[in-house]
Design an enzyme around this catalytic site. Structure first.
Site, PDB file in Angstrom:
ATOM      1  N   HIS A 217       0.805  -1.228   0.000  1.00  0.00           N
ATOM      2  CA  HIS A 217       0.000   0.000   0.000  1.00  0.00           C
ATOM      3  C   HIS A 217       0.838   1.279   0.000  1.00  0.00           C
ATOM      4  O   HIS A 217       0.292   2.372  -0.114  1.00  0.00           O
ATOM      5  CB  HIS A 217      -0.927   0.035   1.222  1.00  0.00           C
ATOM      6  CG  HIS A 217      -0.217   0.390   2.497  1.00  0.00           C
ATOM      7  ND1 HIS A 217       0.443  -0.535   3.262  1.00  0.00           N
ATOM      8  CD2 HIS A 217      -0.049   1.579   3.137  1.00  0.00           C
ATOM      9  CE1 HIS A 217       0.969   0.069   4.319  1.00  0.00           C
ATOM     10  NE2 HIS A 217       0.693   1.344   4.266  1.00  0.00           N
TER      11      HIS A 217
HETATM   12  C1  UD1 Z   1      -2.097   5.991   5.336  1.00  0.00           C
HETATM   13  C2  UD1 Z   1      -0.825   6.574   5.936  1.00  0.00           C
HETATM   14  C3  UD1 Z   1       0.274   5.524   5.923  1.00  0.00           C
HETATM   15  C4  UD1 Z   1      -0.174   4.226   6.578  1.00  0.00           C
HETATM   16  C5  UD1 Z   1      -1.490   3.757   5.952  1.00  0.00           C
HETATM   17  C6  UD1 Z   1      -2.005   2.570   6.709  1.00  0.00           C
HETATM   18  C7  UD1 Z   1      -0.475   8.980   5.553  1.00  0.00           C
HETATM   19  C8  UD1 Z   1       0.265   9.994   4.778  1.00  0.00           C
HETATM   20  N1  UD1 Z   1      -0.339   7.705   5.164  1.00  0.00           N
HETATM   21  O1  UD1 Z   1      -1.821   5.700   3.981  1.00  0.00           O
HETATM   22  O2  UD1 Z   1       1.404   6.003   6.635  1.00  0.00           O
HETATM   23  O3  UD1 Z   1       0.810   3.255   6.384  1.00  0.00           O
HETATM   24  O4  UD1 Z   1      -2.459   4.806   6.039  1.00  0.00           O
HETATM   25  O5  UD1 Z   1      -2.918   1.840   5.970  1.00  0.00           O
HETATM   26  O6  UD1 Z   1      -1.137   9.313   6.497  1.00  0.00           O
HETATM   27  N2  UD1 Z   1      -9.100   4.774   0.946  1.00  0.00           N
HETATM   28  C9  UD1 Z   1     -10.346   4.182   0.862  1.00  0.00           C
HETATM   29  N3  UD1 Z   1     -10.986   3.883   2.029  1.00  0.00           N
HETATM   30  C10 UD1 Z   1     -10.460   4.153   3.245  1.00  0.00           C
HETATM   31  C11 UD1 Z   1      -9.211   4.773   3.321  1.00  0.00           C
HETATM   32  C12 UD1 Z   1      -8.533   5.072   2.174  1.00  0.00           C
HETATM   33  O7  UD1 Z   1     -10.852   3.919  -0.223  1.00  0.00           O
HETATM   34  O8  UD1 Z   1     -11.120   3.843   4.273  1.00  0.00           O
HETATM   35  C13 UD1 Z   1      -8.390   5.059  -0.327  1.00  0.00           C
HETATM   36  C14 UD1 Z   1      -8.707   6.437  -0.889  1.00  0.00           C
HETATM   37  O9  UD1 Z   1      -8.737   6.303  -2.279  1.00  0.00           O
HETATM   38  C15 UD1 Z   1      -7.515   7.251  -0.488  1.00  0.00           C
HETATM   39  C16 UD1 Z   1      -6.387   6.232  -0.478  1.00  0.00           C
HETATM   40  O10 UD1 Z   1      -6.980   5.013  -0.059  1.00  0.00           O
HETATM   41  O11 UD1 Z   1      -7.265   8.305  -1.376  1.00  0.00           O
HETATM   42  C17 UD1 Z   1      -5.245   6.584   0.437  1.00  0.00           C
HETATM   43  O12 UD1 Z   1      -5.692   6.795   1.782  1.00  0.00           O
HETATM   44  P1  UD1 Z   1      -4.845   7.732   2.792  1.00  0.00           P
HETATM   45  O13 UD1 Z   1      -5.432   7.651   4.145  1.00  0.00           O
HETATM   46  O14 UD1 Z   1      -4.659   9.072   2.205  1.00  0.00           O
HETATM   47  O15 UD1 Z   1      -3.423   7.078   2.770  1.00  0.00           O
HETATM   48  P2  UD1 Z   1      -2.978   5.556   2.916  1.00  0.00           P
HETATM   49  O16 UD1 Z   1      -2.316   5.170   1.654  1.00  0.00           O
HETATM   50  O17 UD1 Z   1      -4.104   4.747   3.427  1.00  0.00           O
HETATM   51  N1  UDP Z   2      -3.911  -5.373   8.873  1.00  0.00           N
HETATM   52  C1  UDP Z   2      -5.190  -5.898   9.033  1.00  0.00           C
HETATM   53  N2  UDP Z   2      -5.866  -6.284   7.915  1.00  0.00           N
HETATM   54  C2  UDP Z   2      -5.360  -6.191   6.652  1.00  0.00           C
HETATM   55  C3  UDP Z   2      -4.039  -5.658   6.518  1.00  0.00           C
HETATM   56  C4  UDP Z   2      -3.355  -5.241   7.647  1.00  0.00           C
HETATM   57  O1  UDP Z   2      -5.688  -6.010  10.152  1.00  0.00           O
HETATM   58  O2  UDP Z   2      -6.041  -6.568   5.685  1.00  0.00           O
HETATM   59  C5  UDP Z   2      -3.187  -4.927  10.075  1.00  0.00           C
HETATM   60  C6  UDP Z   2      -1.828  -5.553  10.254  1.00  0.00           C
HETATM   61  O3  UDP Z   2      -1.929  -6.787  10.930  1.00  0.00           O
HETATM   62  C7  UDP Z   2      -1.085  -4.491  11.055  1.00  0.00           C
HETATM   63  C8  UDP Z   2      -1.680  -3.202  10.542  1.00  0.00           C
HETATM   64  O4  UDP Z   2      -2.921  -3.548   9.928  1.00  0.00           O
HETATM   65  O5  UDP Z   2      -1.380  -4.604  12.434  1.00  0.00           O
HETATM   66  C9  UDP Z   2      -0.766  -2.586   9.535  1.00  0.00           C
HETATM   67  O6  UDP Z   2      -1.419  -1.564   8.867  1.00  0.00           O
HETATM   68  P1  UDP Z   2      -0.973  -1.039   7.439  1.00  0.00           P
HETATM   69  O7  UDP Z   2      -0.213  -2.085   6.732  1.00  0.00           O
HETATM   70  O8  UDP Z   2      -2.205  -0.506   6.794  1.00  0.00           O
HETATM   71  O9  UDP Z   2      -0.074   0.227   7.805  1.00  0.00           O
HETATM   72  P2  UDP Z   2       1.432   0.470   8.289  1.00  0.00           P
HETATM   73  O10 UDP Z   2       1.731  -0.420   9.431  1.00  0.00           O
HETATM   74  O11 UDP Z   2       2.325   0.257   7.112  1.00  0.00           O
HETATM   75  O12 UDP Z   2       1.432   1.916   8.647  1.00  0.00           O
END
Ligand code: UD1
Ligand code: UDP
Length: 379
Positions: A217
């Site tokens: 991601h």
């Molecule tokens: C965010 C964090 C990242 C973290 C990740 C965990 C920032 C800059 N990034 O990244 O550090 O590792 O969360 O998962 O804060 N979207 C949906 N539904 C949701 C949420 C997101 O469809 O419930 C889609 C949207 O298209 C959105 C994209 O995911 O534009 C990115 O979401 P965003 O929260 O901006 O960043 P992440 O890539 O999720």
């Molecule tokens: N995780 C989850 N379901 C999923 C993918 C990840 O519960 O389908 C959990 C995972 O076990 C970990 C956390 O989400 O505890 C990690 O989140 P993510 O990879 O979104 O973000 P990051 O840790 O890179 O910020």
């Protein structure tokens, strides 16, 4: 003492479970926690599922900010968080990790002189093109109490000019604590429940120690078509070797970008590979079950890298660097970025590796207890 915990993204909700549980079980007479959800993640399987499953108190405030550009999203959060903090007057704000929700909370709190407690402080990738690196540096530099899960994190803070000093602490003289990893608390606590409750292994027809778990991601991978293609082509190649099953719970960002970058034909081709099981994001109990039963994990997630280690699984890190340097140093993980050849070489390496070592790096699983004790001493 009244604290406001500010969360927004999936991993923060999971991390918050450990602290909320500890407060409710052991510190309910001394600490009142108010949970504020920024709404950064909002799909049920990215947010709600964790509150239900992990027994986290429902947030009393949800700002419903949702997705936007960095500037718009962070600005909207700052404005609304500030109003809540002024109304609630907490003794401190607790934030986790390095998301835009972390940054927004830090800016809002620091300007109105509310102490910030940063859990997961000191981690660095030394890559300032990562939005998370900027977020965590800015948060660390506005915090009063810095809780670092690793020694490397503490050393990073000292190298940036923080000093290891005695109490009393303030934003100008913050306290640094090496406390172990709050995610380790959770993995220990929820693994038993996962074994009892999760049915995902049988539901997906998987066999223990035979399949690979993958997640992708990171924006550096998803937003770059060449990198995303290389990663998915590597998955395709691995899954065609000896019918190797790969399970991939797909992050919504990655789903969106696959459709944005590639033709329907390319995406359909990927999804029609029966050995590459692309599924919706899963609950934490299901995720732990997948991790515990997998033979190897390929990921660009920070949290999943560590969970691979907690459950003694080799990890291929789909990033050019990691904040969790200890995993690589002890040989349990390999950094490969998005290079197809390196991904395949690391897969072969771990297929043949035996006697991998998983030394105790992340504490004893009581980080949340320690953090609560320090909050009571120092705020
Ligand atoms: C965010 C964090 C990242 C973290 C990740 C965990 C920032 C800059 N990034 O990244 O550090 O590792 O969360 O998962 O804060 N979207 C949906 N539904 C949701 C949420 C997101 O469809 O419930 C889609 C949207 O298209 C959105 C994209 O995911 O534009 C990115 O979401 P965003 O929260 O901006 O960043 P992440 O890539 O999720
Ligand atoms: N995780 C989850 N379901 C999923 C993918 C990840 O519960 O389908 C959990 C995972 O076990 C970990 C956390 O989400 O505890 C990690 O989140 P993510 O990879 O979104 O973000 P990051 O840790 O890179 O910020």
């Amino acid at each position: 003492m009244k604290i406001i915990t500010i969360i927004g993204a999936r991993p923060q909700i999971i991390k918050a479970a450990a602290l909320s549980r500890t407060i409710l079980n052991s510190f309910s007479n001394e600490i009142t926690e108010v949970i504020l959800h920024t709404g950064q993640h909002y799909d049920a399987n990215m947010s709600e599922v964790f509150f239900e499953e992990l027994g986290i108190p429902q947030p009393s405030i949800n700002l419903n900010i949702r997705s936007d550009s960095h500037g718009q999203q962070t600005a909207a959060m700052i404005e609304k968080i500030e109003a809540v903090l002024i109304a609630e007057q907490p003794d401190a704000v607790v934030v986790y990790g390095d998301t835009n929700s972390t940054l927004a909370a830090s800016i809002a709190a620091t300007k109105i002189h509310i102490p910030i407690v940063h859990i997961e402080a000191g981690l660095r990738s030394f890559n300032k093109k990562m939005p998370e690196e900027i977020n965590r540096i800015m948060c660390d530099h506005s915090s009063t109490l810095l809780f670092s899960p690793t020694k490397a994190g503490v050393n990073n803070l000292l190298a940036e000019g923080f000093e290891a000093t005695d109490a009393p602490y303030s934003i100008d003289k913050p306290g640094i604590f090496h406390c172990g990893d709050i995610m380790y608390d959770n993995s220990l606590y929820f693994s038993e429940l996962s074994t009892k409750k999760s049915t995902i292994i049988t539901d997906l027809g998987l066999t223990k120690d035979k399949f690979i778990l993958a997640t992708v991601h990171r924006n550096d991978n998803t937003d770059n078509p060449a990198k995303l293609r290389a990663i998915f082509e590597a998955f395709d190649t691995i899954s065609s070797i000896k019918d190797q099953i790969i399970v991939l719970p797909l992050h919504p960002r990655t789903k969106k970008m696959l459709h944005q970058h590639f033709s329907e034909a390319f995406v359909n081709d990927l999804l029609s590979n029966v050995n590459l099981k692309v599924i919706e994001p899963v609950s934490f109990l299901d995720m732990i079950a997948l991790e515990m039963n997998s033979k190897m994990i390929l990921t660009d997630s920070g949290g999943v890298q560590k969970e691979a280690f907690f459950f003694k699984k080799p990890c291929i890190i789909l990033r050019p660097e990691t904040e969790w340097v200890e995993l690589v140093d002890c040989g349990a993980a390999k950094i490969v970025g998005s290079d197809q050849q390196q991904i395949l070489a690391a897969y072969t390496h771990f297929e043949l590796a035996n006697n991998l070592e998983f030394p105790n790096i992340f504490g004893k699983g009581n980080a949340a207890q320690y953090i609560c004790e320090q909050l009571l001493k120092h705020l």
